[in-house]
Design an enzyme around this catalytic site. Structure first.
Site, PDB file in Angstrom:
ATOM      1  N   ASP A 165       5.365  -2.459  11.795  1.00 13.76           N
ATOM      2  CA  ASP A 165       4.897  -1.226  11.157  1.00 13.76           C
ATOM      3  C   ASP A 165       4.089  -0.349  12.113  1.00 13.76           C
ATOM      4  O   ASP A 165       3.430   0.592  11.685  1.00 13.76           O
ATOM      5  CB  ASP A 165       4.058  -1.552   9.909  1.00 13.76           C
ATOM      6  CG  ASP A 165       2.763  -2.293  10.225  1.00 13.76           C
ATOM      7  OD1 ASP A 165       2.625  -2.817  11.347  1.00 13.76           O
ATOM      8  OD2 ASP A 165       1.892  -2.350   9.334  1.00 13.76           O
ATOM      9  N   ARG A 194       0.806  -1.223   0.000  1.00 16.37           N
ATOM     10  CA  ARG A 194       0.000   0.000   0.000  1.00 16.37           C
ATOM     11  C   ARG A 194       0.839   1.275   0.000  1.00 16.37           C
ATOM     12  O   ARG A 194       0.341   2.354  -0.265  1.00 16.37           O
ATOM     13  CB  ARG A 194      -0.951  -0.018   1.216  1.00 16.37           C
ATOM     14  CG  ARG A 194      -2.085  -1.018   1.066  1.00 16.37           C
ATOM     15  CD  ARG A 194      -2.767  -1.302   2.391  1.00 16.37           C
ATOM     16  NE  ARG A 194      -2.047  -2.283   3.196  1.00 16.37           N
ATOM     17  CZ  ARG A 194      -2.441  -2.708   4.395  1.00 16.37           C
ATOM     18  NH1 ARG A 194      -3.550  -2.226   4.936  1.00 16.37           N
ATOM     19  NH2 ARG A 194      -1.746  -3.613   5.062  1.00 16.37           N
ATOM     20  N   SER A 197      41.720  39.824   3.831  1.00 14.24           N
ATOM     21  CA  SER A 197      40.579  39.458   2.979  1.00 14.24           C
ATOM     22  C   SER A 197      41.034  39.010   1.597  1.00 14.24           C
ATOM     23  O   SER A 197      42.085  39.437   1.112  1.00 14.24           O
ATOM     24  CB  SER A 197      39.650  40.659   2.818  1.00 14.24           C
ATOM     25  OG  SER A 197      39.092  40.972   4.070  1.00 14.24           O
ATOM     26  N   ARG A 237      29.969  21.458   7.104  1.00 12.56           N
ATOM     27  CA  ARG A 237      29.913  20.089   6.594  1.00 12.56           C
ATOM     28  C   ARG A 237      30.621  19.149   7.574  1.00 12.56           C
ATOM     29  O   ARG A 237      31.307  19.600   8.487  1.00 12.56           O
ATOM     30  CB  ARG A 237      30.500  20.051   5.191  1.00 12.56           C
ATOM     31  CG  ARG A 237      29.570  20.788   4.193  1.00 12.56           C
ATOM     32  CD  ARG A 237      30.255  21.067   2.889  1.00 12.56           C
ATOM     33  NE  ARG A 237      30.852  19.875   2.334  1.00 12.56           N
ATOM     34  CZ  ARG A 237      31.891  19.883   1.502  1.00 12.56           C
ATOM     35  NH1 ARG A 237      32.441  21.024   1.119  1.00 12.56           N
ATOM     36  NH2 ARG A 237      32.361  18.755   1.033  1.00 12.56           N
ATOM     37  N   ASN A 282      42.151  23.311  -1.205  1.00 19.21           N
ATOM     38  CA  ASN A 282      42.562  22.049  -0.573  1.00 19.21           C
ATOM     39  C   ASN A 282      42.634  20.886  -1.548  1.00 19.21           C
ATOM     40  O   ASN A 282      43.115  19.827  -1.212  1.00 19.21           O
ATOM     41  CB  ASN A 282      41.597  21.692   0.571  1.00 19.21           C
ATOM     42  CG  ASN A 282      40.155  21.601   0.112  1.00 19.21           C
ATOM     43  OD1 ASN A 282      39.775  22.251  -0.854  1.00 19.21           O
ATOM     44  ND2 ASN A 282      39.363  20.790   0.781  1.00 19.21           N
ATOM     45  N   TYR A 283      42.174  21.075  -2.763  1.00 21.06           N
ATOM     46  CA  TYR A 283      42.027  19.949  -3.701  1.00 21.06           C
ATOM     47  C   TYR A 283      42.773  20.267  -4.989  1.00 21.06           C
ATOM     48  O   TYR A 283      42.542  21.312  -5.601  1.00 21.06           O
ATOM     49  CB  TYR A 283      40.528  19.758  -3.960  1.00 21.06           C
ATOM     50  CG  TYR A 283      40.187  18.552  -4.803  1.00 21.06           C
ATOM     51  CD1 TYR A 283      40.735  17.306  -4.532  1.00 21.06           C
ATOM     52  CD2 TYR A 283      39.278  18.662  -5.850  1.00 21.06           C
ATOM     53  CE1 TYR A 283      40.390  16.207  -5.293  1.00 21.06           C
ATOM     54  CE2 TYR A 283      38.919  17.560  -6.612  1.00 21.06           C
ATOM     55  CZ  TYR A 283      39.485  16.326  -6.335  1.00 21.06           C
ATOM     56  OH  TYR A 283      39.145  15.240  -7.079  1.00 21.06           O
ATOM     57  N   ASN A 342      42.195  35.441  12.880  1.00 21.00           N
ATOM     58  CA  ASN A 342      41.176  36.193  12.143  1.00 21.00           C
ATOM     59  C   ASN A 342      41.273  35.827  10.669  1.00 21.00           C
ATOM     60  O   ASN A 342      42.318  35.999  10.039  1.00 21.00           O
ATOM     61  CB  ASN A 342      41.401  37.687  12.326  1.00 21.00           C
ATOM     62  CG  ASN A 342      40.203  38.462  11.796  1.00 21.00           C
ATOM     63  OD1 ASN A 342      39.208  38.625  12.489  1.00 21.00           O
ATOM     64  ND2 ASN A 342      40.300  38.880  10.553  1.00 21.00           N
TER      65      ASN A 342
HETATM   66  C1  UD1 Z   1      -2.796  -6.713  10.792  1.00 21.61           C
HETATM   67  C2  UD1 Z   1      -3.877  -7.605  11.408  1.00 21.61           C
HETATM   68  C3  UD1 Z   1      -5.099  -6.754  11.748  1.00 21.61           C
HETATM   69  C4  UD1 Z   1      -4.689  -5.623  12.664  1.00 21.61           C
HETATM   70  C5  UD1 Z   1      -3.543  -4.807  12.070  1.00 21.61           C
HETATM   71  C6  UD1 Z   1      -3.004  -3.830  13.091  1.00 21.61           C
HETATM   72  C7  UD1 Z   1      -3.544  -9.788  10.333  1.00 21.61           C
HETATM   73  C8  UD1 Z   1      -4.094 -10.761   9.367  1.00 21.61           C
HETATM   74  N1  UD1 Z   1      -4.246  -8.655  10.452  1.00 21.61           N
HETATM   75  O1  UD1 Z   1      -3.303  -6.201   9.575  1.00 21.61           O
HETATM   76  O2  UD1 Z   1      -6.075  -7.544  12.393  1.00 21.61           O
HETATM   77  O3  UD1 Z   1      -5.815  -4.789  12.919  1.00 21.61           O
HETATM   78  O4  UD1 Z   1      -2.456  -5.668  11.692  1.00 21.61           O
HETATM   79  O5  UD1 Z   1      -2.027  -2.993  12.550  1.00 21.61           O
HETATM   80  O6  UD1 Z   1      -2.564 -10.061  10.986  1.00 21.61           O
HETATM   81  N2  UD1 Z   1       4.247  -9.382   7.905  1.00 21.61           N
HETATM   82  C9  UD1 Z   1       5.212 -10.370   7.884  1.00 21.61           C
HETATM   83  N3  UD1 Z   1       5.053 -11.440   7.075  1.00 21.61           N
HETATM   84  C10 UD1 Z   1       3.959 -11.601   6.289  1.00 21.61           C
HETATM   85  C11 UD1 Z   1       2.963 -10.600   6.310  1.00 21.61           C
HETATM   86  C12 UD1 Z   1       3.129  -9.504   7.136  1.00 21.61           C
HETATM   87  O7  UD1 Z   1       6.215 -10.258   8.596  1.00 21.61           O
HETATM   88  O8  UD1 Z   1       3.896 -12.605   5.586  1.00 21.61           O
HETATM   89  C13 UD1 Z   1       4.452  -8.202   8.766  1.00 21.61           C
HETATM   90  C14 UD1 Z   1       4.373  -6.880   8.022  1.00 21.61           C
HETATM   91  O9  UD1 Z   1       5.660  -6.492   7.561  1.00 21.61           O
HETATM   92  C15 UD1 Z   1       3.856  -5.930   9.099  1.00 21.61           C
HETATM   93  C16 UD1 Z   1       3.059  -6.839  10.031  1.00 21.61           C
HETATM   94  O10 UD1 Z   1       3.415  -8.162   9.717  1.00 21.61           O
HETATM   95  O11 UD1 Z   1       4.927  -5.323   9.816  1.00 21.61           O
HETATM   96  C17 UD1 Z   1       1.555  -6.676   9.847  1.00 21.61           C
HETATM   97  O12 UD1 Z   1       1.214  -6.951   8.493  1.00 21.61           O
HETATM   98  P1  UD1 Z   1       0.240  -6.011   7.670  1.00 21.61           P
HETATM   99  O13 UD1 Z   1       0.178  -6.501   6.276  1.00 21.61           O
HETATM  100  O14 UD1 Z   1       0.564  -4.599   7.896  1.00 21.61           O
HETATM  101  O15 UD1 Z   1      -1.147  -6.374   8.387  1.00 21.61           O
HETATM  102  P2  UD1 Z   1      -2.403  -5.405   8.483  1.00 21.61           P
HETATM  103  O16 UD1 Z   1      -3.146  -5.455   7.208  1.00 21.61           O
HETATM  104  O17 UD1 Z   1      -2.009  -4.096   8.994  1.00 21.61           O
HETATM  105 MG    MG Z   2      -0.197  -3.108   9.154  1.00 17.41          MG
END
Ligand code: UD1
Ligand code: MG
Length: 478
Positions: free
Chosen positions: A120, A32, A425, A353, A406-407, A397
């Site tokens: 996430d 998404r 200056s 920098r 420098n380069y 100063n």
């Molecule tokens: C999920 C929950 C949902 C909840 C929401 C909260 C499920 C099916 N649904 O939905 O009920 O309300 O989180 O934020 O779990 N990930 C993996 N491996 C995979 C798929 C996903 O590690 O195969 C990880 C993703 O990287 C992410 C986390 O799991 O960090 C959640 O996955 P995501 O696809 O975001 O689930 P949501 O649709 O948010």
């Molecule tokens: Mg999620």
């Protein structure tokens, strides 16, 4: 940096203390977000989503008990958080959140309980994780999930309880499978769980992919465990903001905004004045001491540390800098990887920098660029100057328009200017070159050879004066 206190540990006596691991699901692509960058590496508050979740997790259990489940762009994700010392588990094919736990079976089977976090959802606090664990242990549940009431629950899984007064959960329904009545339910599944490890893994094989995404949903463990006669309960948090997931760019922006406001509020509570905080961008790991004043539209990023009684004026961008007490930063400075000693004055419009080391009470003024230099105590470079690869002593100063050359097109060379020297200056210093203690350089010189202590170095064409020349030129010829 102050190390935050570890969050409350579960109440069990040390002798019978359960072995607790934390698994962080971080293997997803983040479709998404429509991005080349894996979802958990998108940044809020100046660092990747996953780094925030790991920071909270490692305040509940030590890093050796934290397992990040990675998959999409696994190498890139591992590299980004390698300094945290957590373990990684590879989910090479991402077949859903339930599948993420299936692949983690072997390392996790050593533990009694596993806390599962979503990579996430970066605002989860160690206190909430610890409370969820305590509730799970007290209630002797097989699965405990965290929920929250959201004004707009769209997109989240909904928690269906056995009845409204009981913490017992019947099932979790994902948005895509929810009917109209379920969609009205505002109690959402936050995506954080605690499982009893034996019960999780003796039942995880019962998950199926018979759902609109054709994935193994971890959420289905609620009904699977209940059907097997185990206890599945929910613990609702009052702070819904903590659980927001960053699934879209709009959600990323919202979480970033929350985090930055919270950071400003925290700093203000610690005695920092911030005018118009909504315009300031201050990263989570920044430290600022009391009585420092920050004007509107300032960015302080990365691992910057700022002392007390500093004054940072508008439109300055400061990244990874160490700034001591009493420093004045006038408007429009851009600074990175630099150290500024006490009471120095910078700007307006200075560009520091990486590797600039500005001494106590030194001045760096407008349109002065520095790189890899040491500018000694009380030295001044106030106007239109470039200083690179230089070591400049104290009380020096540097006149307007001075340039260190420098380069040579291939290599960088060093310029040394010793204590008390005066650079007129419009001087160019062709490195490698040394100007000795207390030496003077005549304005507009091009210095290619060392100038000894207390001498004058001057290299410019001899001035010619032709008296009456201009007047004569203006006089028409007859
Ligand atoms: C999920 C929950 C949902 C909840 C929401 C909260 C499920 C099916 N649904 O939905 O009920 O309300 O989180 O934020 O779990 N990930 C993996 N491996 C995979 C798929 C996903 O590690 O195969 C990880 C993703 O990287 C992410 C986390 O799991 O960090 C959640 O996955 P995501 O696809 O975001 O689930 P949501 O649709 O948010
Ligand atoms: Mg999620």
């Amino acid at each position: 940096m102050k190390k935050p206190a570890r969050a409350t540990q579960p109440k069990a006596a040390p002798a019978s203390a359960p072995r607790v691991a934390i698994a962080i699901m971080a293997a997803g692509k983040g479709t998404r977000l429509k991005s080349q960058l894996p979802k958990v590496l998108h940044e809020v508050g100046g660092k990747p989503l996953l780094a925030h979740v790991i920071a909270s997790a490692t305040r509940v259990v030590p890093p050796e008990d934290v397992f990040a489940i990675v998959g999409h762009e696994a190498d890139r994700v591992r590299a980004a958080v390698a300094d945290t010392k957590v373990n990684f588990i590879l989910q090479s094919e991402q077949r859903g959140t339930g599948h993420a736990l299936m692949v983690a079976r072997e390392p996790l089977s050593f533990y009694d309980h596993v806390i599962v976090l979503s990579g996430d959802a970066p605002q989860i606090t160690p206190q909430t994780i610890a409370s969820l664990l305590n509730f799970h242990l007290d209630q002797r549940a097989a699965m405990t999930l965290l929920s929250a009431d959201l004004a707009d629950p769209t997109g989240y899984g909904r928690v269906i309880r056995m009845n409204s007064r009981s913490p017992e959960v019947k099932t979790i329904v994902e948005e895509k499978s929810a009917g109209p009545a379920e969609k009205k339910n505002r109690e959402i599944n936050a995506g954080f769980y605690v499982f009893s490890v034996p019960q999780l893994f003796s039942n995880i094989g019962k998950l199926s992919t018979a759902n609109p995404h054709a994935e193994y949903y971890l959420t289905d463990m609620a009904s699977v465990l209940r059907a097997a006669g185990h206890r599945v309960i929910v613990w609702k948090t009052g702070s819904a903001a903590e659980i927001l997931g960053a699934n879209t760019r709009a959600e990323l922006a919202l979480i970033d905004h929350h985090m930055r406001l919270r950071k400003c509020q925290q700093l203000m509570a610690e005695g920092v004045t911030i005018f118009y905080p909504a315009t300031c961008v201050i990263d989570s790991d920044v430290e600022i001491a009391a009585d420092t004043v920050i004007e509107p539209f300032v960015q302080i990023l990365g691992r910057s540390r700022i002392g007390a009684n500093c004054y940072i004026r508008s439109y300055s961008v400061i990244r990874d800098c160490e700034i001591a007490d009493g420093v004045l930063i006038r408007p429009g400075c851009v600074m990175e990887g630099s150290r500024i000693a006490a009471n120095a004055i910078l700007g307006p419009y200075s560009h520091l920098r990486p590797g600039s080391d500005i001494g106590e009470g030194a001045h760096v003024g407008n349109f002065v660029e520095t790189k890899k230099i040491k500018l000694g105590k009380g030295s001044k470079a106030n106007h239109l100057t470039y200083l690179g690869d230089s070591e400049i002593g104290s009380g020096v100063n540097i006149g307007a328009g001075t340039i260190t050359c420098n380069y040579d097109g291939v290599n960088k060379h060093k310029t040394v200017i010793e204590d008390g020297a005066f650079i007129g200056s419009d001087t160019t210093l062709v490195a490698p070159v040394r100007v000795g203690k207390g030496a003077y350089i005549g304005a507009a010189s091009c210095i290619t050879e060392d100038v000894p202590d207390d001498s004058l170095g001057v290299s410019r064409a001899q001035q010619v004066v032709k008296e009456g020349w201009a007047k004569q030129r203006r006089t028409p010829r007859k």
